[in-house]
Motif scaffolding. Structure first.
Motif, mmCIF file in Angstrom:
data_model
loop_
_atom_site.group_PDB
_atom_site.id
_atom_site.type_symbol
_atom_site.label_atom_id
_atom_site.label_comp_id
_atom_site.label_asym_id
_atom_site.label_seq_id
_atom_site.Cartn_x
_atom_site.Cartn_y
_atom_site.Cartn_z
ATOM 1 N N UNK A 32 0.852 -1.187 0.000
ATOM 2 C CA UNK A 32 0.000 0.000 0.000
ATOM 3 C C UNK A 32 0.890 1.239 0.000
ATOM 4 N N UNK A 33 1.122 1.791 -1.184
ATOM 5 C CA UNK A 33 2.033 2.932 -1.300
ATOM 6 C C UNK A 33 1.464 4.185 -0.656
ATOM 7 N N UNK A 34 0.155 4.369 -0.715
ATOM 8 C CA UNK A 34 -0.466 5.544 -0.093
ATOM 9 C C UNK A 34 -0.318 5.493 1.430
ATOM 10 N N UNK A 35 -0.541 4.320 2.007
ATOM 11 C CA UNK A 35 -0.360 4.164 3.449
ATOM 12 C C UNK A 35 1.102 4.340 3.835
ATOM 13 N N UNK A 36 2.015 3.829 3.002
ATOM 14 C CA UNK A 36 3.443 3.970 3.300
ATOM 15 C C UNK A 36 3.861 5.441 3.291
ATOM 16 N N UNK A 37 3.329 6.214 2.350
ATOM 17 C CA UNK A 37 3.625 7.649 2.310
ATOM 18 C C UNK A 37 3.131 8.326 3.583
ATOM 19 N N UNK A 38 1.899 8.042 3.999
ATOM 20 C CA UNK A 38 1.352 8.634 5.217
ATOM 21 C C UNK A 38 2.141 8.194 6.450
ATOM 22 N N UNK A 39 2.583 6.949 6.467
ATOM 23 C CA UNK A 39 3.405 6.419 7.561
ATOM 24 C C UNK A 39 4.678 7.249 7.728
ATOM 25 N N UNK A 40 5.340 7.541 6.613
ATOM 26 C CA UNK A 40 6.574 8.330 6.679
ATOM 27 C C UNK A 40 6.285 9.755 7.142
#
Length: 449
Positions: free
Chosen positions: A336-344
Motif C-alpha cells: 500500500x504505497x499511499x499508506x506507506x507515504x502517510x506512515x513516513x
C-alpha cells in the motif's frame, strides 16, 4: 522474449501478443467459476489497454453469473481495502504495475482483499485449463455496477491510523510523481487532506508513461529535480497500480528501493516493535533494524502474496519487499504505497526531523542487481545448471532453494531466481563492501552463462 507470465497472483503479458481479449475472457470465466459467482470488484490503472482488458474481463465475469462492480481507475490497494468486510466474492485488479506500458495483467484477489495464495492459484489454473466454465442463461445475467468514490474509504482509513493532526501542523510541501497511473487523483487528494502543499507531475491518467513505472532511482531523476527546485520536504513516486513507493529526500536524492523497507522497519520498531516479514531477496538491513528492537524477521519466497500471507499468519507489525512494496497491517495486509507515504509523514511530523536525517540512520549494505534476459524456454534449464554449478563451486556454502538458488555467507549473499513478472533471471548480490558485492554479482552471472 515476452511470454505470458503466470504466477499465483495472476497472469500478465504484452497486450495484443500474449495477453489477448480471448485469453482475458477465459481467465475471467475461470475466476468467476472458481469463486462460485457473487459480487466481484474490478479496478484498473490508466494504461491505454485498460478499456479493452476491463471490457473482456467484465464479459467473462458476467458469463459465469457474477455481479461485477466497476471501480474504474483506482489504486489496487484501494480496491483491496474495499473488499475487506464487503461480502464480495473477490476482485480482479487490471494492472501490470511496474511493467512497461505495452504490458497488462489480471491479478486475482480473494474476498478478504488479499491475493490468492499458491494453493488457490494452482486451483484457479486447473479450472482455466479444464475449460469447463460456469454458464449463465441469457435472461439471468447480472448488471455491472459503477463504484462511486472508489478509494474514499481507503484514504479515510489511512488518515485514522496515522497522526493526521500533527501532519497537518507541519504543513509539509510534498512533490509527487504518479506516472500517469492509478494514484494520479488519490495521492494528491490524500496529501491535501493532510494539510500538505502538493506539487504534482505526471498526473494525467491515460497519457503515455513519462518513464518506466518502476520506482527506482533511475526513474526518479525528474522528481529529484522538482524536489530541489521547489524546496520540498520530500518527494514520492508511485507505480501505476499504487503497490510500490519510491522516495526522494529533502536533499533531492532518490532513495535506493532496497533502503525503504529498512527505514520503515527502523521507524516501526521504535514506535511499536513486533514481527517483521520480508522475502529472501531483500536486504539484510531489515534484520539489523529489527534486531535493534529484539524483533523476529521471517523470510518468504518472492512475491507480495507470499509476504502478505506470512504477515497475516504471524501477526506482523510491518512487512514488505525491496521493490518499494510496504505492508502496514494497521491499514491492511497488502502492499500500500499511499499508506506507506502517510506512515513516513507521520514519523516526520512526530519526530520533527527531515527525511534525509532518518535515511542517514538506516542500516545499509552494498547491493548489486542484474537482470539476465533470455527466452523463457531456457530459463528452467539455466536455473538447473546454476544450481548444480553452485553446489560444485561453493561446496562449503549454505544454499537455500526455497525460491531459485541463494548462497549465504556471514556478511554476504547471492541470489539467482526466475522473475515472476518478466522473461529474465534476476541476480542479486549483497555484501558489506561494493567490491565484494560486485564480485559476487559477477559470480552469479557466471553461474548461469
Amino acid at each position: 522474449m515476452n511470454p505470458l507470465k503466470i504466477s499465483i497472483t495472476g497472469v500478465r503479458g504484452v497486450v495484443g501478443e500474449t495477453l489477448t481479449p480471448h485469453l482475458v475472457v477465459q481467465f475471467a470465466q475461470a475466476f468467476g467459476s472458481y469463486i462460485g459467482g457473487g459480487r466481484v470488484f474490478v479496478c484498473n490503472d490508466a494504461r491505454h489497454s485498460a478499456a479493452m482488458v476491463r471490457s473482456a474481463a467484465l464479459s467473462g465475469l458476467l458469463s459465469t453469473g457474477c455481479e461485477p462492480v466497476d471501480f474504474g481507475v483506482c489504486p489496487t490497494p484501494g480496491m483491496q481495502f474495499a473488499l475487506i468486510g464487503s461480502r464480495a466474492s473477490g476482485g480482479i485488479a487490471i494492472s501490470a504495475g511496474h511493467n512497461p506500458e505495452d504490458w497488462n495483467a489480471l491479478r486475482f484477489i480473494r474476498g478478504d482483499g488479499m491475493y490468492f495464495n499458491s494453493q488457490e492459484g494452482d486451483a484457479l489454473l486447473d479450472v482455466f485449463h479444464a475449460g469447463n466454465f460456469t454458464k449463465t442463461a441469457w435472461d439471468e445475467f447480472k448488471k455491472v455496477h459503477i463504484k462511486r468514490d472508489p478509494f474514499g474509504a481507503h484514504l479515510k482509513k489511512i488518515r485514522s491510523v496515522f497522526d493526521s493532526d500533527r501532519i497537518k501542523k507541519r504543513k509539509f510541501h510534498i512533490a509527487v510523481d504518479t506516472c500517469n497511473g492509478a494514484c494520479s487523483e488519490a495521492a494528491p487528494r490524500l496529501l491535501e487532506s493532510l494539510g500538505c502543499k502538493v506539487t504534482v507531475i505526471h498526473d494525467q491518467p491515460g497519457s503515455p508513461f513519462p518513464h518506466d513505472p518502476e520506482p527506482t532511482r533511475r526513474n526518479m531523476q525528474t522528481l529529484c529535480a522538482v524536489v530541489k527546485a521547489a524546496g520540498c520536504d520530500a518527494g514520492f513516486m508511485f507505480d501505476t497500480a499504487g503497490d510500490r513507493l519510491g522516495v526522494v529526500t529533502d536533499r533531492g536524492e532518490a532513495l535506493f528501493e532496497e533502503h525503504l523497507l529498512p527505514l520503515c522497519v527502523m521507524l516501526q520498531m521504535q514506535e511499536t516493535p513486533g514481527t517483521v516479514v520480508t522475502n529472501l531477496s531483500t536486504t539484510r538491513a531489515v534484520d539489523d533494524a529489527a534486531r535493534a528492537a529484539g524483533a523476529q524477521v521471517i523470510r518468504t519466497p518472492i512475491g507480495q502474496a507470499y509476504v502478505a500471507e506470512a504477515a497475516f499468519k504471524n501477526r506482523a507489525v510491518i512487512a514488505g519487499e525491496g521493490s518499494g512494496g510496504i505492508i502496514l497491517p494497521a491499514v491492511q495486509n497488502n502492499n500500500d504505497s499511499l499508506a506507506a507515504m502517510a506512515f513516513l509523514l507521520h514519523h516526520l511530523a512526530r519526530r520533527r526531523v527531515k527525511i534525509s536525517t532518518l535515511a542517514d540512520k538506516t542500516p545499509r549494505y552494498e547491493m548489486r542487481k542484474h537482470k539476465a534476459a533470455m527466452d523463457f524456454t531456457r530459463i528452467y534449464s539455466s536455473m538447473q545448471n546454476a544450481r548444480q554449478a553452485a553446489a560444485r563451486e561453493f561446496p562449503d556454502t549454505r544454499i537455500v532453494l526455497d525460491d531459485g538458488v541463494k548462497l549465504e555467507w556471514r556478511d554476504a549473499w547471492l541470489h539467482l531466481r526466475p522473475s515472476n513478472t518478466e522473461s529474465v533471471i534476476r541476480i542479486i548480490a549483497e555484501a558489506r563492501t561494493a567490491a565484494c558485492a560486485e564480485n559476487l554479482l559477477q559470480a552469479g552471472i557466471n553461474l548461469i552463462s
